[in-house]
Scaffold this motif. Structure first.
Motif, short mmCIF file in Angstrom:
data_model
loop_
_atom_site.label_atom_id
_atom_site.label_comp_id
_atom_site.label_asym_id
_atom_site.label_seq_id
_atom_site.Cartn_x
_atom_site.Cartn_y
_atom_site.Cartn_z
N UNK A 29 0.76 -1.11 0.06
CA UNK A 29 0.03 -0.06 -0.18
C UNK A 29 0.73 1.29 0.02
N UNK A 30 1.71 1.17 0.84
CA UNK A 30 2.88 2.47 1.01
C UNK A 30 3.55 2.69 -0.46
N UNK A 31 4.02 1.66 -0.73
CA UNK A 31 4.88 1.66 -2.31
C UNK A 31 3.97 2.16 -3.41
N UNK A 32 2.69 1.80 -3.51
CA UNK A 32 1.83 2.10 -4.52
C UNK A 32 1.59 3.67 -4.32
N UNK A 33 1.42 4.08 -3.11
CA UNK A 33 1.18 5.51 -2.95
C UNK A 33 2.19 6.29 -3.28
N UNK A 34 3.50 5.92 -3.05
CA UNK A 34 4.76 6.55 -3.30
C UNK A 34 4.87 6.81 -4.63
N UNK A 35 4.70 5.54 -5.37
CA UNK A 35 4.86 5.65 -6.81
C UNK A 35 3.83 6.65 -7.44
N UNK A 36 2.41 6.60 -7.13
CA UNK A 36 1.54 7.34 -7.77
C UNK A 36 1.79 8.66 -7.28
N UNK A 55 4.68 10.19 -7.04
CA UNK A 55 6.02 10.64 -7.88
C UNK A 55 5.64 10.60 -9.31
N UNK A 56 4.35 9.77 -9.74
CA UNK A 56 3.77 9.81 -11.16
C UNK A 56 3.15 11.11 -11.18
#
Length: 398
Positions: free
Chosen positions: A204-211, A213-214
Motif C-alpha cells: 500500500x505504501x509503495x503504491x502510494x509513493x509511486x502514484x 511521484x507519477x
C-alpha cells in the motif's frame, strides 16, 4: 519455545523496519511510522534471547513496553495512511494506563497470564481503533488488503487469549510460559501474520509513493495543472471519448514578461490557471502545454457549448482590472487588463487521434490572434454577430 522462531521473528521484523525507513526517505509519511513499529516489535521479540542477562520481571516489563510502542506506531501508520486524525494523545494515554496495569500484574500480583492478557488486549485495541476509524476511507484493493490483514492480527490476538488463557490455561509462571503451547502458537502466528501485515503495508505504501511521484511528473509545478504528459495519460484513460477541444493563449504575454519581469508573468499564468480550473465542468480536464498556452478537453460537449464555455472564461479573465494592484504598484496592460484568445474544435469521425482535433483548435486560436486577440474562434462558418464568439472555417482534412 522453538529457537528457530526466537531468531526468525526479530530478524524478519528488523528487515521490514529498515525497509520501511528506506521507503520513508521518498516522502511517505506512513512509512515513517511503520518502520519504528517493526523495529520496536523486533526488539520486543528479541527480549527472550537475553534471558540470562536480564532479571525475569525486568525483561517482561521491557517486552511489554516494546510491544505497546510497536502497536502504537502501527495504529498511527494506519491512521496516517487513510488520512485520519492521529489521536496521538488519546492512544498514548490509553497505552500508558494499560502499561500501568501490566506492571501491577507483573510486579505486584505476579500474574503472567494477567500481564500478557492486558498487553495483548491493549495491542489489539490500539490497532482495532485505527481500523474502525479507517474502514470508510478505503480507496483501492491495497487498502482493503491492509485492513483485512489488520483484522486477522486482531482476531489472532483475541482468539489466542480466549483459548489459552480462559479455555485451556497453558502456563502459569515465567518458565511455564517459555515452554507453553501459548508461546509456541504466539510465535508461529506472529511469524505468518507479521509477514502478511508487513507485505500488505509495504504494498500500500509503495503504491502510494509511486502514484505521488507519477503525479508530480505529470503536473506543472507552477500551476498544479496537468502537463503534456499528464494530459496524454488522461486522454489514454478515456480512449474513444469524444468532445470539444479548446486551446487558449494569454495575449501579449511576452510584453508582460519584458515590461514587468518573469515574476509578475508567472503570477498572470497562475491566475489564469486558477480561473480555468475553477470553471471546468465535471469530467473535463485541462493542461498547461508550455509557456502561456493551455489545452482543455470537454468530453461529450457539443461544439457550440464548448464555444460558450471558452467565451465565459475569456470574459471573466478580461474583466479582472489589474490597475488597482498591478505589479509594484504599476498597472498591467495599456488599459489595466490582460486578455486571452481561444480556439475551439469539435470531434471529427475521421480523426485518428485527439491531436488532429487539437491541431484544428490551434488553427482557430491562430485566427483569433490574427483577428485582434481577446476573441474566441470556433471552427465552422464565419459569424454574423462580431460581438459573439468568433467562428473560423478550418480545413478538417488537416
Amino acid at each position: 519455545m522453538d529457537s528457530n522462531f526466537a531468531f526468525l521473528l526479530p530478524v524478519m521484523m528488523l528487515i521490514f523496519g529498515c525497509t520501511f525507513l528506506i521507503v520513508a526517505r521518498f516522502g511517505s509519511r506512513e512509512a515513517k511510522l511503520w518502520g519504528p513499529g517493526y523495529l520496536f516489535s523486533a526488539a520486543a521479540f528479541s527480549v527472550p534471547l537475553f534471558d540470562s542477562l536480564l532479571e525475569e520481571r525486568t525483561a517482561s516489563a521491557i517486552a511489554d513496553a516494546l510491544f505497546l510502542l510497536g502497536f502504537l506506531f502501527y495504529s498511527g501508520a494506519v491512521l496516517a495512511r487513510f488520512k485520519r486524525p492521529s489521536y496521538f494523545r488519546l492512544r498514548l494515554a490509553f497505552a500508558g494506563v494499560m502499561y500501568a496495569g501490566m506492571l501491577y500484574a507483573a510486579l505486584v500480583a505476579v500474574s503472567i497470564p494477567a500481564e500478557f492478557l492486558l498487553n495483548d488486549l491493549a495491542c489489539a485495541a490500539l490497532l482495532g481503533f485505527a481500523v474502525a476509524i479507517s474502514l470508510r476511507h478505503m480507496r483501492h484493493a491495497a487498502d482493503k488488503l491492509l485492513l483485512a490483514v489488520s483484522g486477522l492480527v486482531i482476531a489472532d490476538i483475541i482468539i489466542r487469549n480466549v483459548i489459552f488463557v480462559f479455555i485451556v490455561p497453558s502456563y502459569g509462571g515465567h518458565e511455564d510460559f517459555i515452554s507453553s503451547e501459548y508461546a509456541f502458537t504466539m510465535q508461529a502466528a506472529a511469524s505468518i501474520l507479521a509477514l502478511m501485515f508487513a507485505l500488505a503495508a509495504l504494498a500500500a505504501t509503495t503504491l502510494d509513493t509511486i502514484a505521488a511521484h507519477r503525479d508530480a511528473a505529470e503536473r506543472d509545478p507552477m500551476t498544479g495543472m496537468l502537463n503534456r504528459r499528464g494530459f496524454d495519460r488522461m486522454v489514454e484513460e478515456r480512449k474513444g471519448a469524444q468532445g470539444t477541444v479548446i486551446i487558449c493563449d494569454i495575449d501579449n504575454f511576452k510584453w508582460v514578461n519584458d515590461t514587468f519581469g518573469h515574476g509578475p508573468g508567472d503570477e498572470v499564468i497562475r491566475a489564469f490557471a486558477q480561473m480555468l480550473q475553477a470553471r471546468l465542468p465535471e469530467g473535463a480536464f485541462a493542461a498547461r502545454f508550455g509557456g502561456e498556452e493551455f489545452v482543455i478537453f470537454l468530453p461529450a460537449t457539443p461544439l457550440a457549448a464548448g464555444g460558450d464555455f471558452a467565451n465565459k472564461v475569456r470574459l471573466a479573465f478580461a474583466a479582472v482590472d489589474r490597475k488597482a494592484s498591478g505589479f509594484d504598484g504599476r498597472p498591467i496592460g495599456f488599459d489595466g487588463r490582460i486578455t486571452a484568445s481561444f480556439g475551439v474544435a469539435g470531434a471529427n469521425p475521421a480523426d485518428h487521434s485527439l491531436y488532429e482535433q487539437i491541431a484544428r483548435a490551434d488553427k482557430a486560436l491562430y485566427a483569433a490572434k490574427e483577428a485582434g486577440r481577446n476573441k474566441v474562434m470556433v471552427e465552422g462558418e464565419p459569424p454574423r454577430d462580431m460581438s459573439s464568439p468568433r467562428v473560423v472555417a478550418v480545413n478538417r482534412g488537416c
